[in-house]
Enzyme design. Structure first.
Site, PDB file in Angstrom:
ATOM      1  N   HIS A  22       0.840  -1.199   0.000  1.00  0.00           N
ATOM      2  CA  HIS A  22       0.000   0.000   0.000  1.00  0.00           C
ATOM      3  C   HIS A  22       0.878   1.254   0.000  1.00  0.00           C
ATOM      4  CE1 HIS A  22      -2.881   2.805   2.284  1.00  0.00           C
ATOM      5  NE2 HIS A  22      -3.150   2.836   0.987  1.00  0.00           N
ATOM      6  N   ASP A  30       7.098   5.617 -21.169  1.00  0.00           N
ATOM      7  CA  ASP A  30       7.089   5.473 -22.624  1.00  0.00           C
ATOM      8  C   ASP A  30       8.505   5.139 -23.101  1.00  0.00           C
ATOM      9  OD1 ASP A  30       8.529   7.948 -22.898  1.00  0.00           O
ATOM     10  OD2 ASP A  30       6.651   9.069 -23.016  1.00  0.00           O
ATOM     11  N   ARG A 109       7.726  17.888 -15.437  1.00  0.00           N
ATOM     12  CA  ARG A 109       8.640  16.874 -15.964  1.00  0.00           C
ATOM     13  C   ARG A 109       9.728  16.459 -14.969  1.00  0.00           C
ATOM     14  NH1 ARG A 109      13.084  18.080 -20.494  1.00  0.00           N
ATOM     15  NH2 ARG A 109      14.081  16.059 -20.514  1.00  0.00           N
ATOM     16  N   TYR A 131       4.880  12.099 -23.912  1.00  0.00           N
ATOM     17  CA  TYR A 131       4.201  12.386 -22.633  1.00  0.00           C
ATOM     18  C   TYR A 131       3.249  11.244 -22.260  1.00  0.00           C
ATOM     19  CZ  TYR A 131       5.993  17.131 -23.178  1.00  0.00           C
ATOM     20  OH  TYR A 131       6.808  18.234 -23.335  1.00  0.00           O
ATOM     21  N   ASN A 133       3.995   8.873 -20.075  1.00  0.00           N
ATOM     22  CA  ASN A 133       4.429   8.312 -18.793  1.00  0.00           C
ATOM     23  C   ASN A 133       3.318   8.446 -17.761  1.00  0.00           C
ATOM     24  OD1 ASN A 133       7.207   8.022 -19.769  1.00  0.00           O
ATOM     25  ND2 ASN A 133       7.186  10.249 -19.730  1.00  0.00           N
TER      26      ASN A 133
END
Length: 142
Positions: A22, A30, A109, A131, A133
């Site tokens: 948890h 990517d 980023r 983008y 990810n």
């Protein structure tokens, strides 16, 4: 072989998902994501895209209900004209499995990279979208 585990989930990935507790975070990067630079554990899934892996993982992976936004995306760098349409796919996939928990945070980023350093694992994909990810924070199985 086991039943009901999506075939795209490798033995290494299923082991990693099982080990996570948890609050642990999983990055699905990517093809441009510097996985080996930032990941303490890197699972290679070259040749696969993020949406197909996300769909398979979400069948097994509970999102954290104690966090306001258990899903994080790397925001577009200011001035970059890219509009990541893949995010709509992510929202649809997450909504399919956890509609009440489909809350997404946008992370700058370099803050995303810093967060990835502390993630339990990074899944390196062959995703070509920019983008693409995503970070998932693991919840508890109820």
């Amino acid at each position: 072989m086991l039943k009901n585990i999506p075939k795209i989930i490798s033995p290494e990935l299923i082991k990693t998902l099982m080990e996570m507790g948890h609050g642990d975070e999983l990055v699905i990067g990517d093809g441009n994501f510097p996985a080996e630079t930032y990941g303490k554990r890197v699972i290679r899934c070259d040749g696969h895209g993020v949406p197909e892996l996300l769909d398979a993982i979400m069948q097994l992976f509970p999102l954290d209900t104690y966090t306001e936004k258990p899903v994080m995306l790397m925001e577009v760098v200011p001035g970059d004209p890219v509009v990541p349409t893949i995010w709509n796919e992510y929202k649809a996939i997450i909504n399919k499995y956890e509609p009440e928990n489909c809350k997404i945070d946008m992370i700058e980023r370099f803050a995303f990279y810093e967060r990835a350093k502390n993630a339990y694992a990074v899944v390196a994909t062959g995703e070509e979208a920019i983008y693409a990810n995503i970070i998932l924070k693991k919840g508890v199985v109820k």
